[in-house]
Design an enzyme around this catalytic site. Sequence first.
Site, PDB file in Angstrom:
ATOM      1  CG  HIS A  34      41.828  42.144  40.835  1.00 27.75           C
ATOM      2  ND1 HIS A  34      42.401  43.044  41.709  1.00 27.75           N
ATOM      3  CD2 HIS A  34      42.811  41.286  40.473  1.00 27.75           C
ATOM      4  CE1 HIS A  34      43.686  42.730  41.861  1.00 27.75           C
ATOM      5  NE2 HIS A  34      43.954  41.673  41.117  1.00 27.75           N
TER       6      HIS A  34
ATOM      7  CD  GLU B 260      44.876  45.719  42.056  1.00 26.03           C
ATOM      8  OE1 GLU B 260      44.709  45.810  40.835  1.00 26.03           O
ATOM      9  OE2 GLU B 260      45.894  45.204  42.566  1.00 26.03           O
TER      10      GLU B 260
ATOM     11  CD  GLU C 190      44.401  37.659  42.565  1.00 24.54           C
ATOM     12  OE1 GLU C 190      45.461  37.452  41.964  1.00 24.54           O
ATOM     13  OE2 GLU C 190      43.742  38.694  42.439  1.00 24.54           O
TER      14      GLU C 190
ATOM     15  N   GLY D 131      50.901  42.218  45.098  1.00 24.45           N
ATOM     16  CA  GLY D 131      51.830  43.311  44.818  1.00 24.45           C
ATOM     17  C   GLY D 131      52.753  43.660  45.969  1.00 24.45           C
TER      18      GLY D 131
ATOM     19  CB  SER E  64      53.789  38.201  45.879  1.00 25.60           C
ATOM     20  OG  SER E  64      53.421  39.524  46.228  1.00 25.60           O
TER      21      SER E  64
HETATM   22  C1  PEP Z   1      47.008  40.422  40.786  1.00 19.57           C
HETATM   23  O1  PEP Z   1      47.003  41.545  40.344  1.00 19.57           O
HETATM   24  O2  PEP Z   1      46.000  39.735  40.675  1.00 19.57           O
HETATM   25  C2  PEP Z   1      48.224  39.928  41.432  1.00 19.57           C
HETATM   26  C3  PEP Z   1      48.211  38.743  41.950  1.00 19.57           C
HETATM   27  O3  PEP Z   1      49.298  40.762  41.430  1.00 19.57           O
HETATM   28  P1  PEP Z   1      50.812  40.383  41.879  1.00 19.57           P
HETATM   29  O4  PEP Z   1      51.163  39.118  41.175  1.00 19.57           O
HETATM   30  O5  PEP Z   1      51.628  41.543  41.406  1.00 19.57           O
HETATM   31  O6  PEP Z   1      50.816  40.206  43.349  1.00 19.57           O
END
Ligand code: PEP
Length: 252
Positions: free
Chosen positions: A93, A95, A165, A171, A210
């Site tokens: 991920h 993050e 992503e 987010g 999102s």
């Molecule tokens: C995620 O954490 O992988 C993500 C897509 O978060 P969000 O849906 O809040 O953008």
Amino acid sequence: MRTPLLVANWKMNGDLALLTAMQQGLSAQAYPNVELALCPPFVFLPQAQTLFSSTAIAYGAQDVSDKTAGAYTGQISAQMLSQLACTYVIIGHSERRMYCAETDALIAAKCAQAQAARLIPILCVGENAQQKQQGETQDIVLSQVRAVLDSLPTESIEQLVIAYEPIWAIGTGHAASPIEANAVHELIRSCVAGYDVTLAQNLRILYGGSVNAENIATFLLQAHIDGALIGGAALKPEVFAQMANIANQLSK
Ligand code: PEP
């Protein structure tokens, strides 16, 4: 036919009460045309096993060690997750790439550990805002995908999910355009086809960033988008159930 997969990534949020509320919210209805998975923090996985192991809802972890066992304080092995009957594990991920300095090599090693323990990695890839601005999306995404696929046996693609992503969409409330996201998914699929055409056709590629109940249909209607990895919107049982319902209807 690829069964759509919706994965809830709780990140470092939620509690035992939320897990119970999810179980109650999702058990009110059946979703035969989609697969749902919850990825709460590690400490809630035993409770997830109690609540979900006899249901159609899968669950998994948000990370796994690249090591098998040993003196690695604080780490959790794939074998441990397997003992809790996890199906999935999110790996790479953004993050974790950002805050834990995870490299492609480390992420590839984690995927190998996961698959050796019969867990399905959900490999996350995606570019940041600056890379997008500089037109580097394709290069970044392809290099992240290839770093893992080059290190795994080709047949292991059967036990893999990829999540595209874009970091700038996570987010922020600013999702990618479904058409643009679909183009990246198509690119990922054609890259995977370079390893194995049939496995590429069967590979589920999720979009994350999102996604919410208002926009999920627009993503799922795209030819190469096979589900979603959902953060914030998946923390509300009624919203996650609503998204599951939409996906279930679309996939009839
Ligand atoms: C995620 O954490 O992988 C993500 C897509 O978060 P969000 O849906 O809040 O953008």
